[in-house]
Design an enzyme around this catalytic site. Structure first.
Site, PDB file in Angstrom:
ATOM      1  N   ASP A  80      -0.555 -11.450 -11.236  1.00 57.29           N
ATOM      2  CA  ASP A  80      -0.054 -11.041  -9.919  1.00 57.29           C
ATOM      3  C   ASP A  80       1.456 -11.139  -9.866  1.00 57.29           C
ATOM      4  OD1 ASP A  80      -2.369 -10.262  -8.791  1.00 57.29           O
ATOM      5  OD2 ASP A  80      -2.666 -12.042  -7.565  1.00 57.29           O
TER       6      ASP A  80
ATOM      7  N   CYS B 250      -9.780  -8.057 -13.019  1.00 55.60           N
ATOM      8  CA  CYS B 250      -8.644  -8.742 -12.407  1.00 55.60           C
ATOM      9  C   CYS B 250      -9.211 -10.006 -11.777  1.00 55.60           C
ATOM     10  CB  CYS B 250      -8.054  -7.819 -11.340  1.00 55.60           C
ATOM     11  SG  CYS B 250      -6.817  -8.583 -10.293  1.00 55.60           S
TER      12      CYS B 250
ATOM     13  N   TRP C  63     -11.773  -4.239 -10.551  1.00 55.78           N
ATOM     14  CA  TRP C  63     -12.804  -5.241 -10.211  1.00 55.78           C
ATOM     15  C   TRP C  63     -12.112  -6.589 -10.078  1.00 55.78           C
ATOM     16  CZ3 TRP C  63     -18.469  -4.643 -11.225  1.00 55.78           C
ATOM     17  CH2 TRP C  63     -19.172  -5.830 -11.040  1.00 55.78           C
ATOM     18  N   ASP C  64     -11.889  -6.988  -8.843  1.00 56.75           N
ATOM     19  CA  ASP C  64     -11.087  -8.185  -8.596  1.00 56.75           C
ATOM     20  C   ASP C  64     -11.991  -9.407  -8.383  1.00 56.75           C
ATOM     21  OD1 ASP C  64      -8.842  -9.695  -8.107  1.00 56.75           O
ATOM     22  OD2 ASP C  64      -8.084  -8.452  -6.477  1.00 56.75           O
TER      23      ASP C  64
ATOM     24  N   TRP D  60      -1.662 -19.638 -11.526  1.00 56.58           N
ATOM     25  CA  TRP D  60      -1.650 -18.322 -10.893  1.00 56.58           C
ATOM     26  C   TRP D  60      -0.217 -17.794 -10.941  1.00 56.58           C
ATOM     27  CZ3 TRP D  60       1.031 -16.981  -6.325  1.00 56.58           C
ATOM     28  CH2 TRP D  60       0.835 -15.665  -5.928  1.00 56.58           C
TER      29      TRP D  60
ATOM     30  N   ASP E 119      -6.084   0.020  -3.252  1.00 59.38           N
ATOM     31  CA  ASP E 119      -6.391  -1.407  -3.450  1.00 59.38           C
ATOM     32  C   ASP E 119      -7.129  -1.968  -2.230  1.00 59.38           C
ATOM     33  OD1 ASP E 119      -5.715  -4.421  -4.104  1.00 59.38           O
ATOM     34  OD2 ASP E 119      -5.062  -3.303  -5.860  1.00 59.38           O
ATOM     35  N   ASP E 120      -7.104  -3.262  -2.104  1.00 59.10           N
ATOM     36  CA  ASP E 120      -7.812  -4.013  -1.066  1.00 59.10           C
ATOM     37  C   ASP E 120      -7.519  -3.463   0.343  1.00 59.10           C
ATOM     38  OD1 ASP E 120      -9.116  -5.994   0.278  1.00 59.10           O
ATOM     39  OD2 ASP E 120      -7.949  -7.659  -0.534  1.00 59.10           O
TER      40      ASP E 120
ATOM     41  N   ARG F 217      -8.764 -18.281   0.351  1.00 59.81           N
ATOM     42  CA  ARG F 217      -8.758 -16.957   0.979  1.00 59.81           C
ATOM     43  C   ARG F 217      -9.940 -16.781   1.945  1.00 59.81           C
ATOM     44  NH1 ARG F 217      -7.625 -11.364  -1.910  1.00 59.81           N
ATOM     45  NH2 ARG F 217      -5.440 -11.195  -1.451  1.00 59.81           N
TER      46      ARG F 217
ATOM     47  N   ASN G 190     -11.027 -13.206  -6.581  1.00 56.32           N
ATOM     48  CA  ASN G 190      -9.843 -13.924  -6.137  1.00 56.32           C
ATOM     49  C   ASN G 190      -9.988 -15.405  -5.854  1.00 56.32           C
ATOM     50  OD1 ASN G 190      -7.668 -12.017  -6.185  1.00 56.32           O
ATOM     51  ND2 ASN G 190      -8.885 -10.838  -4.740  1.00 56.32           N
TER      52      ASN G 190
END
Ligand code: DGJ
Length: 740
Positions: A551, A529, A480-481, A199, A366-367, A446, A483
């Protein structure tokens, strides 16, 4: 379609021929030849892959024909348990429990164009641009037919391959392994190149000499991964950027993969690529088919640079689809590193307004805009706007931003659910899970869980919740993430005999969802993403024409990440933004100038709170935006030539040439200052030897010098590096042809 042992010559240069005497297939373009032979015993054996060869000597074919030891035959697609001890291309367990198998030639078909692969992304081509060969092989004892697909593309050193299994028996079969392609090379005198990392450190270039045994890369994370990209290349030992042979292997797939190289005691080298057989199996009922993903093999006789340009061209022209396929992409500003979760409508509007004044074209929220999402531990799955943050709602916000003259874009993470969410409370059974087991890695991933995309109801929910927002709001871009990698891979939708299918079924489910949404909203630009570049692969590019590269937004770290990414992915697919200094990932301070120069090598944007910029900084941003607009077409739709590798020295250089070859843009960066060092000029590639260029040197977006220089000089001697003081310095040149 043309059946039987025939040959179609579309034109002298692209052709698939079948020689009846020696039963030899020849797939040829201007760039490469690929030969296979059906041996006397009916095996399909590999003969040659490389630079164009018009004929293979008869004695070679005769000798190949007479090979009887399965362990030295160069198989096109190898079975197991019958004397070939190398990595098998497939493994099928019969009802009897046995897995031995060998494939015997049955028939073949040659035709113009290319077919798609049901449910999977793949390259496409119009009838005159490609030719396809299908070869049917059969295991009579096992009761199945394996069809190998080969497509060649006009003028390219590219062969696309995939494999289809058909259960022709009355009993179910279990596929334990089904790779997309394998190639047996006759020697092991190669280096293996791979793109590996972590990452925020994706796609670093690693190269090592092949040794006996296994070497390669894989993912078991359910996504293609930050750690390894589904790509490897074999290079002749002396191969460089511009000289020498390279064989590239890339997989059009977004899940668990294997790209393996095995060198055996006979110095034979088998390259295998496909779905990772680890934790994979598939029940194939009578008369059912199973398709593997597509593998794309590229041969370059002129080093890595040419291999890269062939992949870039193929991905841009034959993989990426839709309205944005070959369209210049908007310069965007994204609020993530400006605000994280801590924003209100007014702040968003302020950033958008300041950005619009500087020429930025798209604002991306964003988020953090939905549910009660004030941190990353809740609300995923509840795609309802948070009115505490955005009291006037999403439609109003988007319209106000549109009213400023900017497009509006929105972030989603559709494949996930937080435990603290209405969705999870209503449907705890909708996430991937293993009965009686507490989710293993939920707490540190997360605090989110992965939705079970093998379930039709989950897929419908995702499509509906996104559709509601996309239909009611003027959104022109979606990020379109995704994570976290997959864990706890199990599904209550399927029985115990199918649990090993779930990782692949997840990917198939994802492809279906993306197909439905992107088809319903063709004018929306989608960017994929996965915490940056965790799922930057050709499979995703088929649905979403661009990807957030990493990132890590530090300009210096990005040199290696973007250089490595450029090995196979085109600049137009590579999101690259100017971010804060000190940088949020590594704390490094860099100038706005170098941040701009590095980001201009991709799909350009900003990820800063521009309202906090000084007037001087704003004026530089405005100049950067204007400059990028002037070179955007060349960077995004031109051809790339790498000049200096950041993996080999303190300097890095790359060049983009416009499609009409009238413009060239060059970027030079240096990481650390060195005392009393005389820097060599930067030799250019891709310029016309006989051309004359008006050369402008830019620093801080000002032209600091202008001269006329011949292409021969630029190639032989190069551009003089200006005096650049301190660490982390850069400059750019714009070259325009003044005579032709
Ligand atoms: C990971 C992405 O790569 C970031 O750009 C940002 O969108 C965050 N996720 C948001 O959670």
């Amino acid at each position: 379609m043309n059946g039987g042992d025939s040959c179609i010559k579309m034109e002298a240069i692209m052709r698939i021929e079948f020689d009846k005497k020696y039963k030899v297939f020849h797939l040829a373009t201007t760039e490469m030849s690929y030969y296979m032979q059906i041996t006397k015993r009916g095996f399909l054996s590999h003969v040659y892959f490389g630079k164009v060869i018009e004929t293979i000597p008869e004695e070679i074919l005769e000798a190949n024909n007479n090979l009887i030891n399965p362990d030295v035959i160069r198989h096109e697609y190898s079975g197991s348990g019958l004397g070939d001890y190398r990595t098998p291309s497939y493994k099928i367990r019969l009802e009897s429990g046995h897995t031995t198998s060998e494939l015997i030639y049955v028939t073949h078909r040659i035709y113009k164009g290319k077919v798609g692969i049901e449910g999977l992304p793949s390259t496409y081509c119009h009838e005159d641009g490609a030719m396809t060969l299908e070869i049917d092989l059969e295991d009579k004892v096992g009761g199945f037919v394996v069809t190998l697909f080969y497509t060649i593309f006009d003028g390219q050193g590219v062969i696309s391959r995939h494999t289809r299994f058909h259960n022709t028996s009355p009993k179910p079969l279990t596929i334990l392994s089904a790779l997309s392609a394998s190639v047996d090379f006759s020697s092991s005198a190669y280096d293996l190149l791979q793109l590996s990392g972590a990452w925020s450190r994706e796609k670093h270039v690693y190269r090592r000499k092949l040794v006996p045994g296994f070497q390669g890369v894989e993912s078991k994370r359910g996504i293609s991964s930050h750690q390894q990209n589904p790509f490897i290349a074999l290079l002749a030992p002396d191969t460089t950027e511009y000289v020498g042979e390279v064989y590239g292997f890339s997989l059009v797939y977004s899940g668990n993969f294997l790209a393996n190289v095995e060198v055996d005691s006979n110095d034979l080298t088998r390259v295998s690529i496909g779905i990772n057989p680890s934790d994979f199996s598939w029940c194939l009922k009578p008369s059912e088919y199973f398709n593997t993903p597509e593998a794309i093999m590229v041969y370059s006789a002129c080093g890595l640079s040419k291999m890269s340009r062939m992949y870039h061209k193929l991905f841009r022209e034959n993989l990426i689809r839709g309205h944005f396929k070959e369209k210049e992409r908007p310069i965007l500003i994204n609020n993530w590193e400006a605000t994280y979760f801590d924003f209100k409508e007014e702040k968003i509007l302020e950033i958008a307004k300041a950005a619009q004044k500087l020429g930025i074209e798209l604002f991306v929220l964003d988020d953090g805009w939905f549910g009660k999402r004030d941190s990353d531990n809740c609300s995923l799955g509840d795609w309802v706007v948070d009115h505490a943050k955005l009291p006037s709602g999403m439609k109003d916000l988007a319209e106000r931003i549109n009213g400023m003259g900017m497009d509006f874009g929105l972030w989603f993470e559709p494949e996930m659910v937080s435990q603290d969410s209405d969705l999870y409370r209503a449907h705890p059974e909708w996430c991937l899970q293993v009965p009686s087991r507490t989710p293993g890695s939920y707490f540190y991933q997360r605090t989110q869980m992965v939705l079970d995309l093998s379930k039709p109801a989950v897929r419908d929910y995702i499509v509906k919740s996104m559709t509601d927002i996309l239909e009611s709001t003027p959104i022109s871009y979606v990020k379109w993430d995704m994570n976290r990698p997959l864990s706890d891979i199990g599904s209550n939708e399927y029985g115990s005999d199918q649990q090993q299918e779930i990782a692949h079924r997840y990917v198939l489910g994802l492809y279906e969802v993306m197909e439905r949404i992107t088809t319903a909203f063709p004018m929306v630009l989608f960017e994929s993403c996965s915490s940056g570049g965790g799922r930057y692969d050709p499979g995703m590019l088929y649905y979403m024409p661009q990807t957030w590269t990493s990132d890590d937004s530090d300009a210096i770290e990005r040199l290696k990440i973007q250089y490595g990414t450029s090995l196979i992915y085109p600049a137009i697919s590579m999101g690259a933004h100017v971010a804060n200094s000190p940088n949020h990932q590594v704390g490094r301070r860099t100038s706005l100038d170098i941040r701009g120069h590095v980001a201009m090598a991709g799909n350009y944007g900003y990820e800063v709170d521009i309202t906090k910029f000084s007037n001087e900084e704003k004026s530089l941003v405005q100049k950067q935006v204007t400059f990028y607009k002037s070179i955007r077409k060349t960077v995004q739709l031109g051809e790339q030539f790498r000049l200096k590798s950041p993996f080999e020295s303190n300097e890095c250089g790359w060049l983009y040439r416009s499609q009409d070859q009238q413009e060239v843009v060059v970027t030079y960066t240096r990481v650390l200052a060195e005392a009393y060092k005389r820097y060599q000029p930067l030799k250019l590639m891709g310029v016309k030897h006989s051309g004359k260029y008006r050369v402008q040197l830019f620093e801080n977006q000002e032209v600091v010098s202008e001269s006329i220089i011949g292409g021969d000089f630029l190639t032989q001697v190069g551009l003089t590096i200006p005096e650049l003081e301190g660490d982390f310095v850069s400059c750019m040149w714009q070259l325009k042809v003044i005579n032709d």
